[in-house]
Design an enzyme around this catalytic site. Structure first.
Site, short mmCIF file in Angstrom:
data_model
loop_
_atom_site.label_atom_id
_atom_site.label_comp_id
_atom_site.label_asym_id
_atom_site.label_seq_id
_atom_site.Cartn_x
_atom_site.Cartn_y
_atom_site.Cartn_z
N LYS A 1 69.41 23.85 3.89
CA LYS A 1 71.70 23.76 3.41
C LYS A 1 71.54 22.10 3.05
O LYS A 1 71.68 21.78 4.63
CB LYS A 1 72.43 24.35 4.29
CG LYS A 1 73.61 23.80 3.83
CD LYS A 1 74.40 24.14 4.79
CE LYS A 1 74.87 22.51 5.23
NZ LYS A 1 75.51 21.67 5.07
N GLU B 1 77.50 7.00 19.39
CA GLU B 1 76.79 6.76 19.12
C GLU B 1 77.46 5.80 17.68
O GLU B 1 78.67 6.44 17.10
CB GLU B 1 76.02 7.62 18.10
CG GLU B 1 75.14 7.76 17.03
CD GLU B 1 74.22 8.74 17.03
OE1 GLU B 1 73.24 8.66 16.74
OE2 GLU B 1 74.92 10.04 17.60
N ALA C 1 77.80 18.42 16.47
CA ALA C 1 77.59 19.91 15.81
C ALA C 1 76.40 20.50 15.94
O ALA C 1 75.99 21.95 16.55
CB ALA C 1 77.14 18.95 14.20
N GLY C 2 75.52 19.99 16.97
CA GLY C 2 74.34 19.97 17.40
C GLY C 2 74.74 21.52 18.60
O GLY C 2 74.48 22.09 18.99
N CYS D 1 69.41 7.82 13.84
CA CYS D 1 69.55 8.45 15.27
C CYS D 1 69.00 7.59 16.37
O CYS D 1 69.79 7.96 17.49
CB CYS D 1 69.16 10.22 15.63
SG CYS D 1 67.70 9.84 14.37
N GLY E 1 71.48 16.63 13.55
CA GLY E 1 72.51 15.96 13.39
C GLY E 1 73.26 15.37 14.33
O GLY E 1 72.50 15.48 14.94
N SER E 2 74.26 15.20 14.34
CA SER E 2 75.69 14.88 15.37
C SER E 2 75.40 16.01 16.46
O SER E 2 74.99 17.45 16.63
CB SER E 2 77.20 14.69 14.86
OG SER E 2 77.51 16.02 14.52
N THR E 3 75.79 15.52 17.77
CA THR E 3 75.31 15.76 18.97
C THR E 3 76.37 16.58 18.76
O THR E 3 76.22 18.19 19.11
CB THR E 3 75.26 14.97 20.31
OG1 THR E 3 73.92 14.26 20.19
CG2 THR E 3 75.50 15.88 21.22
N GLU F 1 67.39 18.17 16.43
CA GLU F 1 67.23 17.01 16.74
C GLU F 1 68.82 16.06 16.99
O GLU F 1 68.89 16.18 15.25
CB GLU F 1 66.64 16.06 15.86
CG GLU F 1 65.64 15.34 16.20
CD GLU F 1 66.65 13.78 15.22
OE1 GLU F 1 67.11 13.51 16.77
OE2 GLU F 1 66.48 13.53 14.73
#
Length: 490
Positions: A185, A391, A241-242, A293, A237-239, A259
């Site tokens: 995706k 970030e 979302a992670g 990142c 992606g972002s923390t 990551e």
């Protein structure tokens, strides 16, 4: 499928099960150039039903008795070599599509987005061919066992927009070499370059269902993560979302590689030669318009050289060429979207409000169109300031003073992140000693470059697991133990 001009690319199908299929929904993703603010492409917006179809195709390709997982590595290598060659043939087009969509300077795209896919596919194909798939071990109780490495299954891979081709192949190359199948995706901001992957797979004769691509937004990604037909999730992606993805995978007991974000520190020691390393400074602090990142956006400078470091970084920021990312001379292009520009400008405003001193940039360049932000350097930044903690994902640097090496290391380690970092010194042994004390997954001495042969990933809020290196393929393998000769007990 039709391509009319460089300025507008349109697709009306999805690549699922080895062919081009009609999407189940009628919605479309419209891609806007961050440089001209004009529409440059349109593709189908994937749905949950499209994910169902893609996972089913990947499942069939993996589970079949003669499926991809059952192929010998040498047989897979023949397909993967053709796939790598097909990606090489599309390298320039992939680079141009990336730059057009996300604002990456074409010079960077040609170094990373273009050649990385083929390079990584060949690297992992070679590793898979050389790897012992079974290891015979003597048992402590007597007898022997066999330990097998097997492909983990169907992978749901979700990738971001900042390095879409390179990051995709951090996942795609090792999982394919390991014998897994995938539903990819892409980010809705960078979907046009993803079609070059589908076209290359088709041209190379990748078996149907091994690679499936469904673009869409967060809802589609969330559906893929929790899909019962997926065996592992690989996400960049972002923390924020992670964390959500990690919670879902934890509940499902589903393996996941994350990551995530970073706020990496560059530790400038008192003997550093910054003026002699300007290209490396740019590459570690401002590459890809700051949309990176592992970017070293916190610069820790000794008080004895603080003014010198600030002046050098201000000169670096003020001296770059800002412009159209498709021009070879451009070093800084636009932010990927108006929303991202607004986010970066919000942090710049916060830095000013909190009393940090702007020594370079701080506004927008004089351009009629585009989501541009000047490279900005803040001096007199406190270690706990918002711009030094969060970030930003833009070309914004914070220069923080320190008195001793111990203090610099402590400031570096005070971040919730731990993804990248650098140490700047003319004494490599001294630099190594400092680097070993920094709590981060990766760190460079006088430069920062992700070498594909070494593991990449973060500690703390920067993620779980590693990509690249042999470890990157291990992440897509499961272990099976077979007890062969029974021990002689008694």
């Amino acid at each position: 499928m039709s391509t009319t001009a460089d300025q507008h690319i349109a697709y009306d199908r999805l690549y699922i099960g080895g062919g081009w299929v009609e999407p189940t929904g009628g919605e479309r993703i419209t891609i806007v150039s961050p440089t001209t603010e004009e529409v440059i492409g349109v593709v189908p917006d994937g749905t949950e039903a499209d994910i169902d179809a893609a996972v089913a195709a990947a499942r069939r390709a993996f589970d079949a008795r003669d499926g991809w997982a059952a192929w010998e590595p040498e047989a897979r290598n023949e397909i993967l070599e053709r796939f790598a060659t097909a990606m090489d043939e599309r390298a320039e087009e992939s680079a141009r599509r990336t730059s057009t969509q996300n604002g990456m300077p074409i010079s960077i795209a040609r170094q990373l987005e273009g050649p990385f896919p083929g390079m990584l596919v060949r690297y992992y194909a070679g590793l898979a061919a050389a790897q012992d798939r079974e290891e015979v071990r003597p048992g402590l109780l007597g007898g022997t066992t066999r330990v097998r490495r097997t492909p983990i299954g169907v992978v749901g891979a979700i990738v971001p927009w900042n390095f879409p081709q390179a990051i995709t192949f951090l996942k795609l190359a090792p999982l394919l070499a390991a014998g897994c199948t995938v539903v990819l995706k892409p980010s809705p901001e960078t979907v046009l370059d993803a079609y070059t992957i589908a076209e290359a797979a088709e041209a190379a004769g990748v078996p149907e269902g091994v690679i499936n691509i469904v673009q869409g937004g967060r809802e589609v990604g969330a559906y893929l993560v929790q899909h019962p037909g997926v065996d592992k999730v690989a996400f960049t992606g972002s923390t924020e979302a992670g964390r959500k993805i990690g919670e879902v995978c934890g509940r499902l007991l589903r393996p996941v590689t994350l990551e995530l974000g970073g706020k990496s520190a560059a530790i400038v020691l008192d003997d550093a030669d910054l003026a002699g390393n300007m290209e490396a400074l740019f590459g570690s602090m401002l590459i890809n318009n700051g949309q990176t990142c592992w970017l070293n956006s916190r610069i820790l400078a000794p008080r004895s050289r603080y003014d010198d470091v600030v002046e050098t970084l201000a000169g670096l920021a003020n001296g770059v060429t800002i412009g159209d990312p498709l021009l070879d001379t451009t070093q800084i292009g636009p932010m990927v979207s108006a929303r991202q520009r607004d986010r970066v400008e919000g942090y710049i405003a916060r830095g000013k409000a909190d009393g940090a001193r702007v020594v370079a940039g701080g506004g927008r360049p004089d351009r009629d169109t585009g989501f541009f932000v000047q490279p900005t350097v803040f001096a007199d930044v406190a270690p706990d300031a918002v711009i030094a903690r969060e970030e930003i994902f833009g070309p914004v640097l914070s220069v923080i003073p320190y008195d001793t090496e111990d203090e610099a290391i402590a400031i570096s380690n005070s971040s919730e992140f731990g993804l990248g970092g650098t140490v700047w010194t003319q004494d490599q042994e001294r630099g190594l000693a400092v680097a070993r004390r920094v709590q981060t997954g990766t760190i460079g001495i006088n430069h920062y470059v992700n070498d594909p042969a070494a593991p990449f990933g973060g500690n703390k809020a920067s993620g779980l697991g590693r990509e690249l290196g042999p470890e990157g393929m291990t992440a897509f393998q499961a272990l099976q133990t077979i007890y062969v000769d029974p021990p002689q007990l008694g």
